[in-house]
Design an enzyme around this catalytic site. Structure first.
Site, PDB file in Angstrom:
ATOM      1  N   VAL A  71       0.835  -1.203   0.000  1.00  0.00           N
ATOM      2  CA  VAL A  71       0.000   0.000   0.000  1.00  0.00           C
ATOM      3  C   VAL A  71       0.868   1.251   0.000  1.00  0.00           C
ATOM      4  CG1 VAL A  71      -1.699   1.315   1.331  1.00  0.00           C
ATOM      5  CG2 VAL A  71      -1.962  -1.162   1.054  1.00  0.00           C
ATOM      6  N   GLY A  72       1.998   1.195   0.675  1.00  0.00           N
ATOM      7  CA  GLY A  72       2.918   2.327   0.641  1.00  0.00           C
ATOM      8  C   GLY A  72       2.595   3.430   1.626  1.00  0.00           C
ATOM      9  N   CYS A 129      10.810   1.275   7.482  1.00  0.00           N
ATOM     10  CA  CYS A 129      10.823   2.223   6.365  1.00  0.00           C
ATOM     11  C   CYS A 129      12.247   2.445   5.854  1.00  0.00           C
ATOM     12  CB  CYS A 129      10.252   3.564   6.815  1.00  0.00           C
ATOM     13  SG  CYS A 129       8.581   3.435   7.457  1.00  0.00           S
ATOM     14  N   ASN A 191       6.671  -7.111  12.136  1.00  0.00           N
ATOM     15  CA  ASN A 191       6.104  -6.459  10.978  1.00  0.00           C
ATOM     16  C   ASN A 191       6.058  -7.493   9.843  1.00  0.00           C
ATOM     17  OD1 ASN A 191       5.136  -4.435   9.242  1.00  0.00           O
ATOM     18  ND2 ASN A 191       6.512  -2.902  10.106  1.00  0.00           N
TER      19      ASN A 191
END
Length: 303
Positions: A71-72, A129, A191
């Protein structure tokens, strides 16, 4: 009724079930099914300092044992969240966790500073990230980069700080120790795992981004193993997530060492899963004459 309340970094949760970031929006999207107070806490949609439109579609792909997503981090930005979304949660009896992402140390710090001026209860730092100033490697893939971002954010963070760890590493326990040493009050893991699907007709990746993060039942045994390893390496609380689908899974994760658990992908298959999991955990405690859910944390007995 057995006690279901837990405490993470000084914050009290009425039960140990938390909605995982990215799977529950900003906390009220499931109100047609049940109140947000069903959860002990909600980890809100991952936020960045500025608005992000996310990656181009297709950005979701099903797999046999879960889903892949790229999804970003689409989100309206921290300021829009504070102005438009957070007021809707005021007065709701649920712990509010802000999941923060960024591309630079400066972005992380400014976003956290702004959120710490609100009624958010906990900051959850997403270190999966890419650091654009360091060649694009994720902040969480080495002890050095993970401790560096934690140290910088800790200086400006006035709320309890929980760091969400990436499983795409060689030694997650060492990274957990590194962020603990720089002031993390808790860690959450895991994650998503990096994965890929290919359309055999077009011979192209199904996801426009080529690769994406895998979540769902297929990652559960890996998550249990990593939670157990981290629990035995740190003194701070561990929040376990990754593939939890049932109350039995949640209990298993707590036996491995999680003081609380997060659920996410399962709600896309069964929106009522949180209700069933909370009820099932209470039934387990009653069945085995356990008065307090905290008594089972880390109580696995290895051979």
């Amino acid at each position: 009724m057995a006690n279901m309340s837990v405490n993470i970094a000084g914050v009290a949760f009425k039960n140990p079930v938390i909605a995982a970031s990215g799977c529950f929006g900003f906390g009220l999207e499931y109100e047609d099914f049940y109140p947000v107070e069903t959860f002990g806490g909600v980890s809100l949609k991952g936020m960045t300092l500025d608005e992000r439109l996310g990656n181009p579609p297709p950005r979701i792909a099903e797999s046999k044992c879960g889903i892949l997503n790229s999804v970003g981090l689409q989100n309206p930005g921290v300021q829009a969240f504070i102005a438009e979304e957070l007021p809707k949660l005021r007065g709701r009896d649920v712990v509010k966790i802000a999941n923060v992402a960024g591309s630079t140390v400066e972005d992380y710090c400014e976003a956290v500073e702004r959120l710490c001026q609100t009624e958010i209860d906990i900051i959850e730092l997403n270190i999966s990230c890419p650091n654009v100033k360091k060649g694009g490697a994720a902040f969480g893939v080495s002890c050095e980069s993970a401790s560096g971002i934690t140290k910088a954010v800790r200086k400006v963070c006035t709320k309890p700080l929980m760091v969400k760890l990436s499983p795409n590493v060689t030694d997650i326990a060492s990274i957990a120790q590194a962020v603990e040493n720089e002031g993390a009050d808790a860690v959450s893991l895991i994650n998503t795992l990096l994965g890929m699907r290919i359309d055999i007709r077009t011979r192209r990746p199904i996801l426009k981004n080529n690769v994406g993060g895998m979540s769902g039942g297929g990652v559960f045994p890996l998550a249990v193993r990593m939670v157990w390893q981290v629990k035995n390496a740190v003194k701070i609380p561990v929040v376990g997530l990754g593939g939890i689908q049932t109350a039995d899974d949640a209990i298993e994760m707590m036996l491995a060492g999680a003081s609380a658990i997060q659920i996410g992908t399962v709600m896309m298959e069964d929106p009522m899963a949180p209700v069933k999991i909370v009820q099932g955990m209470q039934e387990y405690l009653t069945k085995y004459h356990i008065n307090d859910i905290n008594e089972i944390v880390g109580q696995v007995q290895p051979w």
